[in-house]
Design a protein around this motif. Structure first.
Motif, PDB file in Angstrom:
ATOM      1  N   LEU A   1       0.865  -1.175   0.000  1.00 23.18           N
ATOM      2  CA  LEU A   1       0.000   0.000   0.000  1.00 23.18           C
ATOM      3  C   LEU A   1       0.900   1.224   0.000  1.00 23.18           C
ATOM      4  O   LEU A   1       1.733   1.393   0.896  1.00 23.18           O
ATOM      5  N   SER A   2       0.738   2.069  -1.003  1.00 20.84           N
ATOM      6  CA  SER A   2       1.536   3.286  -1.122  1.00 20.84           C
ATOM      7  C   SER A   2       0.620   4.493  -0.964  1.00 20.84           C
ATOM      8  O   SER A   2      -0.275   4.721  -1.785  1.00 20.84           O
ATOM      9  N   LEU A   3       0.843   5.265   0.104  1.00 20.54           N
ATOM     10  CA  LEU A   3       0.046   6.468   0.353  1.00 20.54           C
ATOM     11  C   LEU A   3       0.715   7.672  -0.299  1.00 20.54           C
ATOM     12  O   LEU A   3       1.944   7.771  -0.314  1.00 20.54           O
ATOM     13  N   PHE A   4      -0.087   8.567  -0.844  1.00 17.68           N
ATOM     14  CA  PHE A   4       0.447   9.728  -1.567  1.00 17.68           C
ATOM     15  C   PHE A   4       1.394   9.224  -2.662  1.00 17.68           C
ATOM     16  O   PHE A   4       2.531   9.677  -2.797  1.00 17.68           O
ATOM     17  N   ASP A   5       0.907   8.277  -3.436  1.00 16.61           N
ATOM     18  CA  ASP A   5       1.740   7.478  -4.336  1.00 16.61           C
ATOM     19  C   ASP A   5       2.378   8.281  -5.461  1.00 16.61           C
ATOM     20  O   ASP A   5       3.423   7.884  -5.988  1.00 16.61           O
ATOM     21  N   GLY A   6       1.778   9.399  -5.844  1.00 20.27           N
ATOM     22  CA  GLY A   6       2.339  10.190  -6.932  1.00 20.27           C
ATOM     23  C   GLY A   6       2.457   9.382  -8.205  1.00 20.27           C
ATOM     24  O   GLY A   6       1.511   8.722  -8.643  1.00 20.27           O
ATOM     25  N   MET A   7       3.657   9.386  -8.802  1.00 23.15           N
ATOM     26  CA  MET A   7       3.891   8.657 -10.052  1.00 23.15           C
ATOM     27  C   MET A   7       4.411   7.250  -9.770  1.00 23.15           C
ATOM     28  O   MET A   7       4.992   6.614 -10.630  1.00 23.15           O
ATOM     29  N   SER A   8       4.200   6.765  -8.549  1.00 25.68           N
ATOM     30  CA  SER A   8       4.502   5.392  -8.147  1.00 25.68           C
ATOM     31  C   SER A   8       5.999   5.104  -8.097  1.00 25.68           C
ATOM     32  O   SER A   8       6.487   4.123  -8.653  1.00 25.68           O
ATOM     33  N   CYS A   9       6.720   5.942  -7.372  1.00 21.50           N
ATOM     34  CA  CYS A   9       8.162   5.735  -7.213  1.00 21.50           C
ATOM     35  C   CYS A   9       8.462   4.446  -6.457  1.00 21.50           C
ATOM     36  O   CYS A   9       9.446   3.760  -6.748  1.00 21.50           O
ATOM     37  N   GLY A  10       7.611   4.110  -5.484  1.00 24.31           N
ATOM     38  CA  GLY A  10       7.809   2.869  -4.743  1.00 24.31           C
ATOM     39  C   GLY A  10       7.743   1.657  -5.644  1.00 24.31           C
ATOM     40  O   GLY A  10       8.528   0.710  -5.505  1.00 24.31           O
TER      41      GLY A  10
ATOM     42  N   TYR B   1      -0.558  -3.978  -5.750  1.00 21.27           N
ATOM     43  CA  TYR B   1       0.010  -2.670  -5.412  1.00 21.27           C
ATOM     44  C   TYR B   1      -1.145  -1.683  -5.349  1.00 21.27           C
ATOM     45  O   TYR B   1      -1.737  -1.318  -6.365  1.00 21.27           O
ATOM     46  N   TYR B   2      -1.470  -1.273  -4.118  1.00 21.30           N
ATOM     47  CA  TYR B   2      -2.557  -0.323  -3.892  1.00 21.30           C
ATOM     48  C   TYR B   2      -1.965   1.077  -3.771  1.00 21.30           C
ATOM     49  O   TYR B   2      -0.982   1.288  -3.045  1.00 21.30           O
ATOM     50  N   ALA B   3      -2.576   2.015  -4.466  1.00 18.80           N
ATOM     51  CA  ALA B   3      -2.066   3.383  -4.483  1.00 18.80           C
ATOM     52  C   ALA B   3      -3.149   4.364  -4.062  1.00 18.80           C
ATOM     53  O   ALA B   3      -4.240   4.385  -4.640  1.00 18.80           O
ATOM     54  N   ALA B   4      -2.855   5.167  -3.057  1.00 22.64           N
ATOM     55  CA  ALA B   4      -3.747   6.245  -2.651  1.00 22.64           C
ATOM     56  C   ALA B   4      -3.193   7.544  -3.229  1.00 22.64           C
ATOM     57  O   ALA B   4      -2.144   8.020  -2.800  1.00 22.64           O
TER      58      ALA B   4
ATOM     59  N   ASP C   1      -1.577  -2.414 -13.835  1.00 18.31           N
ATOM     60  CA  ASP C   1      -2.246  -3.260 -12.846  1.00 18.31           C
ATOM     61  C   ASP C   1      -2.358  -2.588 -11.474  1.00 18.31           C
ATOM     62  O   ASP C   1      -2.891  -3.186 -10.534  1.00 18.31           O
ATOM     63  N   THR C   2      -1.868  -1.355 -11.359  1.00 14.80           N
ATOM     64  CA  THR C   2      -1.953  -0.635 -10.095  1.00 14.80           C
ATOM     65  C   THR C   2      -3.411  -0.441  -9.690  1.00 14.80           C
ATOM     66  O   THR C   2      -4.246  -0.058 -10.511  1.00 14.80           O
ATOM     67  N   ILE C   3      -3.706  -0.700  -8.436  1.00 15.50           N
ATOM     68  CA  ILE C   3      -5.073  -0.541  -7.920  1.00 15.50           C
ATOM     69  C   ILE C   3      -5.177   0.825  -7.250  1.00 15.50           C
ATOM     70  O   ILE C   3      -4.638   1.044  -6.168  1.00 15.50           O
ATOM     71  N   GLN C   4      -5.865   1.744  -7.910  1.00 16.65           N
ATOM     72  CA  GLN C   4      -5.985   3.107  -7.410  1.00 16.65           C
ATOM     73  C   GLN C   4      -7.135   3.192  -6.403  1.00 16.65           C
ATOM     74  O   GLN C   4      -8.259   2.779  -6.689  1.00 16.65           O
ATOM     75  N   LEU C   5      -6.841   3.785  -5.238  1.00 16.99           N
ATOM     76  CA  LEU C   5      -7.836   3.878  -4.164  1.00 16.99           C
ATOM     77  C   LEU C   5      -8.356   5.294  -3.947  1.00 16.99           C
ATOM     78  O   LEU C   5      -9.292   5.485  -3.161  1.00 16.99           O
ATOM     79  N   GLY C   6      -7.753   6.277  -4.601  1.00 16.59           N
ATOM     80  CA  GLY C   6      -8.224   7.649  -4.424  1.00 16.59           C
ATOM     81  C   GLY C   6      -7.669   8.303  -3.180  1.00 16.59           C
ATOM     82  O   GLY C   6      -6.520   8.077  -2.773  1.00 16.59           O
ATOM     83  N   ASP C   7      -8.492   9.119  -2.522  1.00 20.00           N
ATOM     84  CA  ASP C   7      -8.084   9.903  -1.360  1.00 20.00           C
ATOM     85  C   ASP C   7      -7.689   8.992  -0.195  1.00 20.00           C
ATOM     86  O   ASP C   7      -8.408   8.066   0.169  1.00 20.00           O
ATOM     87  N   VAL C   8      -6.528   9.290   0.394  1.00 20.75           N
ATOM     88  CA  VAL C   8      -6.034   8.485   1.500  1.00 20.75           C
ATOM     89  C   VAL C   8      -7.005   8.465   2.679  1.00 20.75           C
ATOM     90  O   VAL C   8      -7.083   7.472   3.418  1.00 20.75           O
ATOM     91  N   CYS C   9      -7.764   9.522   2.829  1.00 16.72           N
ATOM     92  CA  CYS C   9      -8.705   9.594   3.963  1.00 16.72           C
ATOM     93  C   CYS C   9      -9.811   8.556   3.851  1.00 16.72           C
ATOM     94  O   CYS C   9     -10.464   8.224   4.850  1.00 16.72           O
TER      95      CYS C   9
END
Length: 370
Positions: A9-18, A32-35, A51-59
Motif C-alpha cells: 500500500l503506497s500512500l500519496f503514491d504520486g507517479m509510483s516511485c515505490g 500494489y494499492y495506491a492512494a 495493474d496498479t489498484i488506485q484507491l483515491g483519497d487516503v482519507c
C-alpha cells in the motif's frame, strides 16, 4: 521477500516511485494499492503499471477493505515541515495528512513500513519519531546515487539500512546532448547576466542559480514550468559543418562567441558535441569575490562547456543559459528516461519534484528479509 510476492500500500503514491524501486529490485508484487488524487500522476502510473489498484483519497482508505499488507510506503506532503517553506509543521493542513499514515500504520500492522520526509526542525523530527514507535530516521542525500543534492529523512523498520556508496555522478553526466530553445532563459535575463552563479543579479535563489555541471544540481522541486530548478549553460549554434552527411542535428557547430573553425570528420557518427571555443563562468574566490574563468571541453555525455582550466579562450559574447529538461529531471531522480512522458512538461516537473529518488528507495528496500 517471499517468492509468492507481496502486497503493498503506497500512500500519496504520486507517479509510483515505490513501484519503480520494487521493480528495479525484482521483487514480485501481488497487489500494489495506491492512494493518490492527482489525475496526472495517476495517468503516468497507469501508463507504466496498468495493474496498479488506485484507491483515491487516503482519507477514504480503510484497513478492513484490504488484504494483509506486507509493505506500507508513504511520503506525506512535506511543505509544512520543509526548511524551504514557512515551517508551519503540524498546523499546516497538508502536513495533517501525516496522521493518515499513522492511522493506517496502526490499523494494518504491516511487516515493513517506509516513511519519507524533508529536513526539518528537530522538534518535528522527534514528534514523527514518537508516532512511529520510537524508530529514528536515517538522513540520506540523493547526491550519493545521482547528480542531485536532495537530503531526505527516512523512517523505516527495515533492518540494517546504511548510507549508499557514492557513485560520483555529477550534473554533466545526465545532461542531454541537444535541447530545444524553448528551455532557454528569457532574453532579458540573458542580457542582464553580470557573472557569478545567479542569472538575475538582483534575485538570489535556487530558481535563479546557474548550476556548475562538474558538481550536483540543487534539489529539484515541483515549481512551475521547471524554472524553480535553476539553469545550466548551453552552447550556441554558430554554423554548419559541410563535410558531414546526415541529419542537420549532426552538423551543428556550437560556440559561445560566434567563431566556427573548420571541422574535420570525426569517428562515432558525428554525434559528439562540436564545441569549438570557451565560455565565461563566474567562480567564487575565498574572499567572496568572483573571477571569470574559461575552458574548452568536448564530452561524450553533453555538449555543455565546463570550467576546469586547461586552455585560455577569449570570448566576446556570453554563454546562454537554459533550464533543466523533464528528461534531465528524470535522471536526477534516477527515474527511467521518458517515464513521465504523456502529460505536459509542467505536470512532469511537478510530479518529479514531488517524487522520490528511485535508487535511494531501492537501496533501502533491498534490506527487506527474504
Amino acid at each position: 521477500m517471499s517468492n509468492e510476492g507481496i502486497n503493498v500500500l503506497s500512500l500519496f503514491d504520486g507517479m509510483s516511485c515505490g513501484q519503480q524501486a520494487l521493480d528495479r529490485l525484482g521483487i514480485r508484487v501481488n497487489n500494489y494499492y495506491a492512494a493518490e488524487i492527482d489525475k496526472y500522476a495517476i495517468q503516468i502510473t497507469q501508463k507504466n503499471y496498468p495493474d496498479t489498484i488506485q484507491l483515491g483519497d487516503v482519507c477514504g482508505v480503510v484497513a478492513k477493505d484490504l488484504p494483509k499488507v506486507d509493505l506500507l510506503l508513504a511520503g506525506s506532503p512535506c511543505q509544512g515541515f520543509s526548511f524551504a517553506g514557512k515551517q508551519l509543521a503540524f498546523d499546516d493542513p497538508r502536513s495533517v495528512l501525516f496522521f493518515e499514515f499513522i492511522r493506517l500504520l496502526k490499523e494494518l500492522k504491516p511487516k515493513y513500513f517506509l516513511l519519507e520526509n524533508v529536513r526539518m526542525k528537530k522538534e518535528y523530527l522527534d514528534i514523527i519519531t514518537e508516532h512511529v514507535g520510537g524508530i529514528e530516521p536515517i538522513l540520506i542525500n540523493s547526491a550519493l546515487v545521482s547528480a542531485q543534492n536532495r537530503q531526505r529523512y527516512y523512517w523505516t523498520n527495515i533492518p540494517n539500512v546504511q548510507q549508499p556508496e557514492d557513485r560520483g555522478i555529477v550534473l554533466k553526466d545526465i545532461l542531454e546532448d541537444y535541447t530545444d530553445d524553448v528551455y532557454l532563459a528569457g532574453e532579458q535575463l540573458q542580457l542582464n547576466y553580470k557573472g557569478g552563479n545567479q542569472l538575475n543579479p538582483n534575485y538570489k535563489s535556487q530558481a535563479n542559480t546557474i548550476h556548475d555541471i562538474d558538481n550536483k544540481s540543487g534539489t529539484i522541486c515541483a515549481g512551475t514550468h521547471g524554472y524553480a530548478n535553476g539553469y545550466v549553460p548551453t552552447p550556441k549554434q554558430v554554423g554548419t559543418a559541410v563535410d558531414i552527411k546526415g541529419y542537420d542535428i549532426l552538423k551543428r557547430v556550437y560556440s559561445p562567441d560566434g567563431k566556427s573553425p573548420t571541422l574535420t570528420t570525426m569517428q562515432g557518427g558525428h554525434r559528439e558535441p562540436k564545441v569549438v571555443t570557451g565560455a565565461w563562468r563566474g567562480r567564487y574566490n575565498k574572499d567572496g569575490s568572483t573571477t571569470q574563468k574559461l575552458e574548452l571541453r568536448k564530452d561524450d555525455k553533453t555538449n555543455t562547456l565546463t570550467t576546469v582550466q586547461k586552455d585560455n579562450v577569449v570570448v566576446d559574447q556570453e554563454m546562454r543559459w537554459r533550464k533543466l529538461t523533464p528528461l534531465e529531471c528524470e535522471r536526477l531522480q534516477t527515474v527511467p528516461d521518458n517515464y513521465t512522458e504523456g502529460v505536459s512538461n509542467t505536470q512532469r516537473y511537478k510530479m518529479l519534484g514531488n517524487g522520490w529518488t528511485i535508487d535511494v528507495i531501492s537501496h533501502i528496500l533491498r534490506n527487506m528479509e527474504e
